[in-house]
Scaffold this motif. Structure first.
Motif, PDB file in Angstrom:
ATOM      1  N   HIS A 239       1.456   6.677  -6.844  1.00  0.00           N
ATOM      2  CA  HIS A 239       0.404   7.659  -7.164  1.00  0.00           C
ATOM      3  C   HIS A 239       0.937   9.083  -7.035  1.00  0.00           C
ATOM      4  CE1 HIS A 239      -3.221  10.121  -6.567  1.00  0.00           C
ATOM      5  NE2 HIS A 239      -3.851   9.213  -7.282  1.00  0.00           N
TER       6      HIS A 239
ATOM      7  N   CYS B 133       0.795   4.042  -2.951  1.00  0.00           N
ATOM      8  CA  CYS B 133       0.514   5.461  -2.679  1.00  0.00           C
ATOM      9  C   CYS B 133       1.675   6.333  -3.150  1.00  0.00           C
ATOM     10  CB  CYS B 133       0.267   5.702  -1.188  1.00  0.00           C
ATOM     11  SG  CYS B 133      -1.296   5.006  -0.640  1.00  0.00           S
TER      12      CYS B 133
ATOM     13  N   GLU C  62       0.837  -1.208   0.000  1.00  0.00           N
ATOM     14  CA  GLU C  62       0.000   0.000   0.000  1.00  0.00           C
ATOM     15  C   GLU C  62       0.877   1.266   0.000  1.00  0.00           C
ATOM     16  OE1 GLU C  62      -3.055  -0.652  -0.619  1.00  0.00           O
ATOM     17  OE2 GLU C  62      -3.555   1.489  -0.695  1.00  0.00           O
TER      18      GLU C  62
END
Lengths: 213, 213
Positions: free
Chosen positions: B29, B26, B22
């Motif tokens: 992103h 992130c 995760e």
């Protein structure tokens, strides 16, 4: 001093006659189809043209300058495509316009639209790209708006239709057709039926003749 | 030999617990929003994460591998977004779905969609990109198709509506909204009114209640 610079400028640009410019634009088109935008070099364009890389650089300082000229040229070609669309009535003209805009514009449609999508994705980063893409977008938008307005005026299209919003809706759909074509292999045929039913039911006035069977 | 390789593989991938994955997703992103796709490096992603560049390379051999995992993750997030959409009736659900899909999905909507458009433009070139983008496209398409089919089944939507074609039409329009947003600064608001009128007049059955004023 200023007039000297002006002379330099005139000589440089007036010396590039239309056939040279056309040759470079066609070479850029072919090179974009072959290599895409990201990997494109001035040498790739020279390889597709009758000019040397040095000669390209004489006319265009950078790849960006050449691409800006290419986008201007694309706008001119779009103007010609739009001018060639005609119809007896606003309904005929609107349908002819949709057919023209949905149909492949070049022989190497997938490759070229992939390169064009790369250029669109660079619009926020490269100075001048967004303005030129917006100019082409505005050309198509204005033509769609004008024919919708003419249809409303003639009583062929629904009186409550907003020509501006209708043009934006259709133009957005056309952008989606191009993007899905590149990204997932979609075809203009996938939306043609629904678009024609939209025109029949949403654009053309109920009392007017239906444009499609 | 084969079992040895399998063990290596298991250790490598089982050792990456969900929070690590995760964190990397992130970071990817944020790095995409910051640098775009073309200029993105593994170091840019490491800079946005709590991991070192070496640690990123331990989990993902190349930038392409990391991007493929990112696209898979994007698909999972889309599945969650779609699952959260609900409605008392198919009409309510369809409208809620359109609202969700038209609305910005991330805080850094313009930057992220610019990077995503770059990735879409690379779909024909980078092995695995098109398949993942097509998977996400298919998730949204299937949800749209299912709710349209439910609406037809319940008698709320026009009986002659083709759920497949209607889903493609709406999905293509949504793709166009994203592309025009990046390329020329268009807004979802530009098409919302026309899309709602389309739903009201073309999707919802005449005898059913109109979904909008």
């Amino acid at each position: 001093m200023a007039s000297e610079r002006l002379t330099d400028w005139s000589v440089k640009f007036l010396s590039m006659d239309e056939s040279v410019s056309e040759d470079i634009m066609c070479a850029t088109h072919r090179a974009l189809c072959e290599h895409g935008y990201a990997a494109l070099t001035m040498q790739d364009i020279a390889d597709e043209s009758s000019k040397s890389k040095a000669s390209l650089h004489y006319h265009y300082d950078t790849k960006r300058d050449l691409l800006l000229a290419f986008l201007d040229n694309l706008g001119e070609r779009m103007t010609e495509r739009l001018a060639a669309v005609d119809g007896e009535t606003p309904t005929d003209e609107f349908l002819a316009l949709l057919e023209e805009l949905l149909s492949p514009s070049t022989e190497r449609y997938p490759e070229f639209h992939t390169a064009l999508l790369e250029i669109k994705a660079q619009a926020p980063y490269v100075d001048g790209f967004r303005e030129r893409i917006a100019d082409i977008d505005a050309l198509v938008h204005e033509r769609l708006r004008a024919v919708v307005a003419a249809g409303v005026e003639a009583g062929e299209f629904r009186a409550d239709l907003d020509p501006e919003e209708t043009a934006t809706f259709v133009l957005t759909l056309l952008n989606g057709v191009r993007t899905r074509h590149v990204a997932v292999g979609g075809s203009p045929d996938d939306v043609e039926g629904t678009l024609l039913r939209y025109v029949e039911d949403q654009v053309v006035a109920a009392e007017a003749e239906a444009p499609v069977e």
